[in-house]
Design a protein around this motif. Structure first.
Motif, short mmCIF file in Angstrom:
data_model
loop_
_atom_site.label_atom_id
_atom_site.label_comp_id
_atom_site.label_asym_id
_atom_site.label_seq_id
_atom_site.Cartn_x
_atom_site.Cartn_y
_atom_site.Cartn_z
N GLU A 148 35.53 41.13 43.08
CA GLU A 148 35.27 39.81 43.64
C GLU A 148 35.54 38.72 42.60
O GLU A 148 36.08 37.65 42.92
CB GLU A 148 33.83 39.73 44.14
N ARG A 149 35.19 38.99 41.38
CA ARG A 149 35.37 37.98 40.34
C ARG A 149 36.85 37.80 39.99
O ARG A 149 37.29 36.68 39.71
CB ARG A 149 34.56 38.37 39.10
N LEU A 150 37.62 38.88 40.02
CA LEU A 150 39.06 38.74 39.80
C LEU A 150 39.71 37.98 40.95
O LEU A 150 40.64 37.19 40.75
CB LEU A 150 39.73 40.11 39.64
N ARG A 151 39.20 38.18 42.16
CA ARG A 151 39.71 37.42 43.31
C ARG A 151 39.46 35.93 43.11
O ARG A 151 40.34 35.10 43.40
CB ARG A 151 39.06 37.91 44.59
N GLU A 152 38.30 35.56 42.62
CA GLU A 152 38.00 34.16 42.34
C GLU A 152 38.98 33.57 41.34
O GLU A 152 39.44 32.43 41.49
CB GLU A 152 36.57 34.01 41.81
N TYR A 153 39.29 34.37 40.33
CA TYR A 153 40.25 33.92 39.32
C TYR A 153 41.62 33.66 39.94
O TYR A 153 42.24 32.61 39.70
CB TYR A 153 40.36 34.97 38.22
N VAL A 154 42.10 34.60 40.73
CA VAL A 154 43.41 34.46 41.37
C VAL A 154 43.43 33.23 42.29
O VAL A 154 44.38 32.43 42.26
CB VAL A 154 43.78 35.73 42.16
N GLU A 155 42.41 33.08 43.09
CA GLU A 155 42.35 31.94 44.02
C GLU A 155 42.31 30.61 43.27
O GLU A 155 42.91 29.62 43.70
CB GLU A 155 41.14 32.09 44.95
#
Length: 260
Positions: free
Chosen positions: A108-115
């Motif tokens: 979830e935290r990597l997704r936040e980074y990508v977004e």
């Protein structure tokens, strides 16, 4: 830099002037009337021009004119356009990182980074037009590297694997950011949004794409998947989500193998 840090002059001199300015390792010019011009004002003006008109509109002369100064005045503060471009990307990467939360997993935290990266590229469409000249070396750009590394910190990966994972994730961010940026530009120029899904071309392509000429593509077009007119939009998985989830699955599989 901390006042107690000792900086090796030879090492510092290897950095481009723009990086030295970003780190506060060199003193900017103080020539001219006090307060009228500064590195910050120059960079802010350049970012504004790029946001409104694109990177091609940015030149030392154009930035100087927008501030009411001569081009030579700018060179007293920033030595080259390459240095200016470096400082522009540095400025827009000044992003507040989210606080670490125990309730969020690494996926979830990597997704936040990508977004977040994609939002940056869409907010500043010129960002990915700046040529990649080397590894990130300025404070805020390095913060954008440190952010995902913090997320991966506790995973059983080598330092090399962590850095390679960051390159993989940031590469996907850049790919999708550029694609969304280009779509934004096209729509702003009057393109029909349905041209990107292919919806407006479905009927024509179903006639032109034959099984003899396109044996693998034909069933996709015939089913309406290629042009998103198959009537199952609510069931179709977002392309961005699908791609990102498969990357995260791959990372998770690699991690599981490292612990087995």
């Amino acid at each position: 830099m901390s006042g107690n840090d000792k900086i090796d002059d030879d090492s510092v001199s290897s950095l481009p002037h723009g990086a030295q300015l970003a780190w506060g390792l060199v003193k900017p010019s103080t020539r001219g009337p006090k307060g009228e011009l500064s590195v910050g004002k120059i960079v802010e003006a350049a970012v504004g021009i790029a946001d409104r008109e694109g990177l091609s509109a940015v030149s030392m002369n154009r930035v100087a004119s927008s501030l009411g100064f001569t081009t030579m005045s700018l060179y007293r503060y920033i030595k080259s356009k390459d240095d200016l471009l470096m400082l522009m990307t540095e400025a827009v990467c000044d992003i507040q990182m989210p606080e670490e939360s125990e309730g969020k997993g690494w996926r979830e935290r990597l997704r936040e980074y990508v977004e977040t990266c994609i939002r940056l590229m869409r907010a500043h469409p010129w960002f990915t037009d700046v040529p990649i000249m080397g590894v990130p070396i300025t404070p805020n750009n390095l913060k954008m590297v440190d952010w995902p590394l913090r997320i991966l910190r506790d995973l059983p990966l080598s330092e090399y694997e962590k850095m390679s994972t960051v390159l993989l994730i940031s590469g996907y961010s850049r790919f999708y950011g550029v694609m969304m940026r280009d779509m934004d530009r096209a729509i702003e120029s009057g393109a029909n949004p349905d041209s990107f899904s292919g919806l407006m071309y479905g009927g024509a392509l179903r006639q032109l794409v034959t099984p003899e000429r396109y044996p693998a593509l034909y069933p996709i077009v015939a089913a309406g998947v290629y042009t998103e007119d198959d009537g199952n939009k609510e069931e179709a998985q977002n392309d961005f989500d699908f791609g990102l989830e498969r990357i995260l699955d791959g990372i998770e599989l690699h991690v599981s193998r490292a612990t087995s």
